[in-house]
Design a protein around this motif. Sequence first.
Motif, PDB file in Angstrom:
ATOM      1  N   HIS A 113      -1.341   1.043 -22.521  1.00  0.00           N
ATOM      2  CA  HIS A 113      -1.122   2.298 -21.781  1.00  0.00           C
ATOM      3  C   HIS A 113      -2.096   3.348 -22.306  1.00  0.00           C
ATOM      4  O   HIS A 113      -2.348   3.406 -23.505  1.00  0.00           O
ATOM      5  N   PRO A 114      -2.644   4.190 -21.418  1.00  0.00           N
ATOM      6  CA  PRO A 114      -3.619   5.197 -21.871  1.00  0.00           C
ATOM      7  C   PRO A 114      -3.006   6.366 -22.624  1.00  0.00           C
ATOM      8  O   PRO A 114      -3.734   7.208 -23.154  1.00  0.00           O
ATOM      9  N   GLY A 115      -1.667   6.444 -22.673  1.00  0.00           N
ATOM     10  CA  GLY A 115      -1.011   7.612 -23.284  1.00  0.00           C
ATOM     11  C   GLY A 115      -0.694   8.660 -22.237  1.00  0.00           C
ATOM     12  O   GLY A 115      -1.205   8.613 -21.114  1.00  0.00           O
ATOM     13  N   ALA A 116       0.160   9.591 -22.592  1.00  0.00           N
ATOM     14  CA  ALA A 116       0.625  10.597 -21.643  1.00  0.00           C
ATOM     15  C   ALA A 116       0.841  11.929 -22.358  1.00  0.00           C
ATOM     16  O   ALA A 116       0.826  12.002 -23.587  1.00  0.00           O
TER      17      ALA A 116
ATOM     18  N   PRO B 149       8.058  17.859 -17.003  1.00  0.00           N
ATOM     19  CA  PRO B 149       6.805  17.412 -16.386  1.00  0.00           C
ATOM     20  C   PRO B 149       5.991  16.568 -17.368  1.00  0.00           C
ATOM     21  O   PRO B 149       5.893  16.893 -18.553  1.00  0.00           O
ATOM     22  N   ALA B 150       5.401  15.485 -16.853  1.00  0.00           N
ATOM     23  CA  ALA B 150       4.620  14.582 -17.704  1.00  0.00           C
ATOM     24  C   ALA B 150       3.671  13.784 -16.844  1.00  0.00           C
ATOM     25  O   ALA B 150       3.877  13.655 -15.643  1.00  0.00           O
ATOM     26  N   GLY B 151       2.651  13.244 -17.480  1.00  0.00           N
ATOM     27  CA  GLY B 151       1.735  12.391 -16.741  1.00  0.00           C
ATOM     28  C   GLY B 151       0.741  11.708 -17.652  1.00  0.00           C
ATOM     29  O   GLY B 151       0.547  12.119 -18.797  1.00  0.00           O
ATOM     30  N   LYS B 152       0.127  10.672 -17.119  1.00  0.00           N
ATOM     31  CA  LYS B 152      -0.813   9.868 -17.886  1.00  0.00           C
ATOM     32  C   LYS B 152      -2.097  10.641 -18.179  1.00  0.00           C
ATOM     33  O   LYS B 152      -2.557  11.440 -17.356  1.00  0.00           O
ATOM     34  N   ILE B 153      -2.689  10.347 -19.307  1.00  0.00           N
ATOM     35  CA  ILE B 153      -3.983  10.921 -19.669  1.00  0.00           C
ATOM     36  C   ILE B 153      -5.085  10.161 -18.924  1.00  0.00           C
ATOM     37  O   ILE B 153      -5.129   8.929 -18.966  1.00  0.00           O
ATOM     38  N   ASP B 154      -5.947  10.892 -18.213  1.00  0.00           N
ATOM     39  CA  ASP B 154      -7.082  10.252 -17.536  1.00  0.00           C
ATOM     40  C   ASP B 154      -8.125   9.804 -18.557  1.00  0.00           C
ATOM     41  O   ASP B 154      -8.183  10.336 -19.670  1.00  0.00           O
ATOM     42  N   PRO B 155      -8.966   8.834 -18.182  1.00  0.00           N
ATOM     43  CA  PRO B 155     -10.018   8.388 -19.106  1.00  0.00           C
ATOM     44  C   PRO B 155     -10.865   9.573 -19.572  1.00  0.00           C
ATOM     45  O   PRO B 155     -11.254  10.402 -18.761  1.00  0.00           O
TER      46      PRO B 155
ATOM     47  N   CYS C  31       8.076   3.527 -26.667  1.00  0.00           N
ATOM     48  CA  CYS C  31       8.379   2.131 -26.345  1.00  0.00           C
ATOM     49  C   CYS C  31       7.682   1.203 -27.338  1.00  0.00           C
ATOM     50  O   CYS C  31       6.901   0.331 -26.956  1.00  0.00           O
ATOM     51  N   ILE C  32       7.974   1.398 -28.628  1.00  0.00           N
ATOM     52  CA  ILE C  32       7.216   0.733 -29.693  1.00  0.00           C
ATOM     53  C   ILE C  32       7.413  -0.779 -29.735  1.00  0.00           C
ATOM     54  O   ILE C  32       6.614  -1.482 -30.328  1.00  0.00           O
ATOM     55  N   GLY C  33       8.465  -1.276 -29.073  1.00  0.00           N
ATOM     56  CA  GLY C  33       8.692  -2.716 -29.057  1.00  0.00           C
ATOM     57  C   GLY C  33       7.657  -3.470 -28.240  1.00  0.00           C
ATOM     58  O   GLY C  33       7.239  -4.577 -28.612  1.00  0.00           O
ATOM     59  N   TYR C  34       7.208  -2.885 -27.114  1.00  0.00           N
ATOM     60  CA  TYR C  34       6.326  -3.651 -26.236  1.00  0.00           C
ATOM     61  C   TYR C  34       5.325  -2.788 -25.460  1.00  0.00           C
ATOM     62  O   TYR C  34       4.903  -3.172 -24.356  1.00  0.00           O
ATOM     63  N   SER C  35       4.953  -1.627 -26.021  1.00  0.00           N
ATOM     64  CA  SER C  35       3.909  -0.821 -25.392  1.00  0.00           C
ATOM     65  C   SER C  35       3.213   0.005 -26.468  1.00  0.00           C
ATOM     66  O   SER C  35       3.834   0.392 -27.458  1.00  0.00           O
ATOM     67  N   ASP C  36       1.941   0.280 -26.248  1.00  0.00           N
ATOM     68  CA  ASP C  36       1.214   1.130 -27.209  1.00  0.00           C
ATOM     69  C   ASP C  36       1.230   2.598 -26.779  1.00  0.00           C
ATOM     70  O   ASP C  36       0.545   3.427 -27.383  1.00  0.00           O
ATOM     71  N   GLU C  37       2.035   2.928 -25.757  1.00  0.00           N
ATOM     72  CA  GLU C  37       2.043   4.307 -25.252  1.00  0.00           C
ATOM     73  C   GLU C  37       2.451   5.321 -26.319  1.00  0.00           C
ATOM     74  O   GLU C  37       3.402   5.127 -27.060  1.00  0.00           O
ATOM     75  N   ARG C  38       1.706   6.430 -26.324  1.00  0.00           N
ATOM     76  CA  ARG C  38       2.137   7.598 -27.085  1.00  0.00           C
ATOM     77  C   ARG C  38       2.225   8.760 -26.107  1.00  0.00           C
ATOM     78  O   ARG C  38       1.495   8.791 -25.113  1.00  0.00           O
TER      79      ARG C  38
END
Lengths: 178, 178
Positions: free
Chosen positions: B42-45, B75-81, B113-120
Amino acid sequence: DEGLIERRIDGGEVFRGNWIRVQRDRIRLPDGKEATREFVRHPGACVIIPELRPGVLLFERQFRYPVGQVFIELPAGKIDPEEDLLDCARRELLEETGYTAGVWEHLGCMHNCIGYSDERIEIFLARDMKPGQQQLDDGEFVELFEMSLKDAAAAVLDGRITDAKTITCLFWLQQKLG
Amino acid sequence: DEGLIERRIDGGEVFRGNWIRVQRDRIRLPDGKEATREFVRHPGACVIIPELRPGVLLFERQFRYPVGQVFIELPAGKIDPEEDLLDCARRELLEETGYTAGVWEHLGCMHNCIGYSDERIEIFLARDMKPGQQQLDDGEFVELFEMSLKDAAAAVLDGRITDAKTITCLFWLQQKLG
Ligand SMILES: Nc1ncnc2c1ncn2[C@@H]1O[C@H](COP(=O)(O)OP(=O)(O)OC[C@H]2O[C@@H](O)[C@H](O)[C@@H]2O)[C@@H](O)[C@H]1O
Ligand SMILES: Nc1ncnc2c1ncn2[C@@H]1O[C@H](COP(=O)(O)OP(=O)(O)OC[C@H]2O[C@@H](O)[C@H](O)[C@@H]2O)[C@@H](O)[C@H]1O
């Protein structure tokens, strides 16, 4: 809520790994257009707030490969098929910490990854704790330590605790204790 | 931490959907044995705590298809490249709520979701808010409403708020406001 709801048209599993399953559905948006949604199918989990003494909790240190770092967490684990929630909480507490609890309270539930997973985590408070022998699964490595709720709150603010399920549990306990 | 760390042997992407990517790595456990780890890339949010007035926040109601229900969220959203974190927070706040903020503060970071995602998820506090026009993406449906921090805490306890990133933000704000 009518103006928000997305309805399933069709779809199904598009990836089945050893640990992760992904589903892709075609859906109908509220405005009638079509879109697709992809998400991880998860059986759900339980997290336990183990109160050793008033205001003092039992924490774990565990390496989480996806993020590549050691996390400070509360004990947690996946619900087995057909398993009762409280049985899951008891089992995970025993396996990961060796403790059994005389008093159990179900506080509520959280959703940790609503963007792309159906996982829910049920929150249990465990009190009247009796120590025993850790029963880690093969390949599971967990270190235990005690920390007060107060110190844990400080550890969130200085970045030592970033796990959202653990912070959510701290929030619950703070509200409960007033 | 030596006794906890898992080291990568090899691996790579095993699933690339339209929205989700899964990686599987072979790893070396602390005891020298081998295992596999699967996780979402995941790119992070960014998540924003929009304070409209002292103690009053702006919330969203949004349908989350993976869980199949409407959630109360911040409000939240993914970080663009290549996107700067603060730019992402400003952009998501504007798109989803129409507001711009005069004062921004980066509070910290969570892992949901530290069990199965690298999202921060990076946490921002937005103050000195000026209303404007919502700029939702095609296919995005979001309702806005105000709620006090106090009422939001009560909504966690009675199960109306279960989103872990939102609860984590409430924890942060409560600590900050003392
Ligand atoms: N599971 C999905 N599958 C396909 N498309 C999706 C999905 N989820 C969202 N989308 C698309 O992305 C758009 C929203 O993108 P963002 O605002 O960037 O991200 P969002 O899904 O709101 O996630 C923000 C944050 O919330 C968290 O719970 C989530 O884990 C992430 O950290 C939606 O309108 C929709 O078009
Ligand atoms: N990403 C992974 N890939 C493969 N195997 C894994 C992975 N993550 C964990 N495992 C295996 O599962 C074992 C742990 O299983 P549980 O205790 O049931 O679950 P856990 O990973 O601790 O998750 C509990 C909870 O924490 C949350 O952050 C996570 O989302 C879940 O809600 C580990 O020892 C390991 O063998």
